[in-house]
Every structure is written in structure tokens, then in C-alpha cells.
Design a protein around this motif. Structure first.
Motif, short mmCIF file in Angstrom:
data_model
loop_
_atom_site.label_atom_id
_atom_site.label_comp_id
_atom_site.label_asym_id
_atom_site.label_seq_id
_atom_site.Cartn_x
_atom_site.Cartn_y
_atom_site.Cartn_z
N PHE A 1 -50.28 11.81 148.71
CA PHE A 1 -49.82 11.44 150.06
C PHE A 1 -49.98 12.32 150.89
O PHE A 1 -50.51 13.70 150.75
N LEU A 2 -50.33 11.86 152.11
CA LEU A 2 -50.61 12.62 153.27
C LEU A 2 -49.14 13.64 153.59
O LEU A 2 -48.14 13.23 153.68
N ASP A 3 -49.71 14.77 154.24
CA ASP A 3 -48.25 15.41 154.75
C ASP A 3 -48.36 14.93 156.07
O ASP A 3 -48.34 15.57 157.17
N LYS A 4 -47.53 13.84 156.27
CA LYS A 4 -47.21 13.11 157.46
C LYS A 4 -45.83 12.44 157.10
O LYS A 4 -45.69 11.71 156.45
N PRO A 5 -44.96 13.02 158.11
CA PRO A 5 -43.40 12.46 157.93
C PRO A 5 -43.41 11.06 158.44
O PRO A 5 -44.34 10.25 158.99
N MET B 1 -38.27 7.11 143.76
CA MET B 1 -39.43 6.53 144.21
C MET B 1 -39.93 7.47 145.42
O MET B 1 -39.28 7.52 146.41
N ALA B 2 -41.34 7.79 145.10
CA ALA B 2 -41.98 8.59 146.30
C ALA B 2 -42.41 7.42 147.49
O ALA B 2 -42.85 6.43 147.09
N ILE B 3 -42.00 7.85 148.88
CA ILE B 3 -43.01 7.07 149.79
C ILE B 3 -43.48 8.05 150.94
O ILE B 3 -43.01 8.97 151.21
N GLY B 4 -44.44 7.49 151.47
CA GLY B 4 -45.37 7.95 152.41
C GLY B 4 -46.50 7.23 152.94
O GLY B 4 -46.85 6.12 152.52
N TYR B 5 -47.40 8.16 153.25
CA TYR B 5 -48.76 7.59 153.85
C TYR B 5 -49.76 7.85 152.82
O TYR B 5 -49.91 9.15 152.34
N GLU B 6 -50.52 7.24 152.27
CA GLU B 6 -51.57 7.23 151.07
C GLU B 6 -52.54 8.28 151.57
O GLU B 6 -53.35 8.30 152.90
N PHE C 1 -45.62 13.81 144.12
CA PHE C 1 -46.94 13.87 144.75
C PHE C 1 -47.29 13.98 145.99
O PHE C 1 -48.26 13.56 146.68
N GLY C 2 -46.50 15.02 146.82
CA GLY C 2 -46.83 15.26 148.10
C GLY C 2 -46.01 14.48 149.20
O GLY C 2 -46.45 14.76 150.15
N ALA C 3 -45.44 13.36 148.68
CA ALA C 3 -44.87 12.51 149.70
C ALA C 3 -43.87 13.23 150.47
O ALA C 3 -42.79 14.12 149.99
N PRO C 4 -43.64 12.84 151.67
CA PRO C 4 -42.60 13.62 152.50
C PRO C 4 -41.09 13.02 152.38
O PRO C 4 -40.10 13.33 152.96
N ALA C 5 -40.94 11.87 151.66
CA ALA C 5 -39.70 11.20 151.71
C ALA C 5 -39.60 10.43 150.22
O ALA C 5 -40.64 10.26 149.50
N ALA C 6 -38.33 10.30 149.75
CA ALA C 6 -37.97 9.62 148.47
C ALA C 6 -36.87 8.81 148.66
O ALA C 6 -35.82 9.11 149.40
N TYR C 7 -36.57 7.82 147.66
CA TYR C 7 -35.38 7.35 147.43
C TYR C 7 -35.03 7.55 146.17
O TYR C 7 -35.96 7.45 145.11
N PHE C 8 -33.72 7.52 145.81
CA PHE C 8 -33.24 7.63 144.56
C PHE C 8 -32.22 6.46 144.27
O PHE C 8 -31.57 5.78 145.20
N VAL C 9 -32.32 5.87 143.13
CA VAL C 9 -31.36 4.81 142.67
C VAL C 9 -30.49 4.99 141.56
O VAL C 9 -30.86 5.47 140.65
#
Length: 221
Positions: A16-20, A192-197, A123-131
């Protein structure tokens, strides 16, 4: 983008990009995903969104645990203890495909372990969800969690974001549940990692194949 396009575009992104990501968007996606199908309208999912300083703290915590080689008792078996040969072959195949794109040969166990540890940095993502889910829930409700997650991943694609669902977090349930402040009656299912690829990340070139329809599809007329 229509649903068919989103289904085809969705995949596990491991760079992921280092972009919030706008926190308001993260919350909106979580709320919209709650229209997932759920038997008896139980809605068993509980969602924690982690970003900003919180995700930075969690990454630091996990880096320390990995460096010290600390382990915990997993919350559940991520893979079946006994897998049929064809399903075992699929897990082997996707692993070899991924490490092939990374240029890490099978015999280089250390390099593979270092790469796998990136899971716990999202993987460098700036945000995540946990379930998390109530421990009294059974397999039908766990299926509902999957439907929620699928909604979330497809809506993320529509929003121009990438995701990686991560059951690997289930091997550190005490750490994650403690970090989130999860009540004792609930257990961690996944992150779950989430961000910009990051389009330049070699791992993102991997595209998992699907089994031929003859293996799993039966049609009755």
C-alpha cells in the motif's frame, strides 16, 4: 462501476501507498457493509476501525513481538487440520506464485519469514478493520461475517481503495483483543488492511487462479 466489475477487480493487495484514507470514508464503508445478508437478522459482526496514531502503535507492538518471536494460542484453526489434496495444492500454488513474483526461492526460509511478517504491519496500509464475534455464535453466524467482509471489500473497490483480508491476526488474539479492548465474551475473527494500492509492489502482480468449474459446479435441469 457495477457489481460485476467490482467482483472481478477485488483481490488481496499486499503493498500500500503511504497515503491516509479519510476516516469518514472508512466509517461510511463499515456502515454500508452492514446491509449484508444475515440469518435471522442476527448481525453478529462487531467492527473496530484502526488508523492514525492507533495503527502506528499496533504496528510497533507487533514489530516487537515478531522480533522477540513471541507466540500466542490461536483463536481457531485458520486452515483445516486435514485438507483434501486438491485444496492443499491450491494453497501451495498461490504461495509459490506470490514468492515467485517477489523473487524469493522456496529454500530461503528466512526471507520468506521476513516477508510474511509484513502481514503484521498491514503491508504498509494506513488503516485497518478488525472483526470480532460473540463466542456463542456458530458456523452460520461466521458465514454472516464473510458476507459482511465481502460487502466491505467490494465497496472499497468502488471507492478506489484496495484491501487484504487477514485471518493471520487470529494467531495473536490476546494482543489484538487487548489492544482493542474487546469484551471477554467476544473473540477476534480477522483483520483487514485497507488503503491505496502501491502499483510498484511486486507482490501485487500475483493473481490467484480459480479452480475449473468442473471441480465445484453441478447443474441440474
Amino acid at each position: 462501476m457495477n457489481v460485476s466489475e467490482a467482483v472481478l477487480a477485488r483481490r488481496s493487495v499486499r503493498g500500500f501507498l503511504d497515503k491516509p484514507v479519510d476516516p469518514a470514508l472508512l466509517k461510511e464503508l463499515a456502515l454500508r457493509s452492514a446491509r449484508a445478508a444475515t440469518g435471522g437478522n442476527i448481525q453478529p459482526w462487531h467492527i473496530d476501525i484502526v488508523h492514525g496514531e492507533s495503527i502506528a502503535r499496533l504496528k510497533e507492538i507487533m514489530q516487537g513481538k515478531i522480533e522477540r518471536r513471541e507466540t500466542e494460542t490461536p483463536g481457531y484453526d485458520i486452515y483445516p487440520r486435514e485438507m483434501p489434496p486438491q485444496t492443499k495444492e491450491r494453497t501451495f500454488q498461490i504461495g509459490e506464485m506470490l514468492y515467485g513474483h517477489l523473487g524469493i526461492p522456496r529454500e530461503d526460509k528466512k526471507a520468506r519469514a521476513i516477508w510474511f511478517a509484513r502481514n503484521f504491519q498491514f503491508f504498509g496500509a494506513p488503516a485497518a478493520y478488525f472483526v470480532t464475534v460473540d463466542r456463542r455464535m456458530g458456523p452460520p453466524q461466521w458465514a454472516d461475517l464473510g458476507m459482511y467482509l465481502q460487502n466491505l471489500m467490494l465497496l472499497a473497490v468502488e471507492a478506489g481503495l484496495a484491501t487484504c483480508a487477514q485471518e493471520c491476526w487470529a494467531v495473536y488474539p490476546q494482543t489484538v483483543e487487548g489492544f482493542l479492548g474487546t469484551p471477554s465474551e467476544r473473540m477476534l475473527f480477522c483483520g483487514m488492511a485497507i488503503g491505496y494500492e502501491d502499483a510498484d509492489e511486486p507482490a501485487n502482480r500475483a493473481r490467484s487462479p480459480r479452480a475449473p468449474a468442473a471441480e465445484w459446479l453441478t447443474e441440474l435441469a
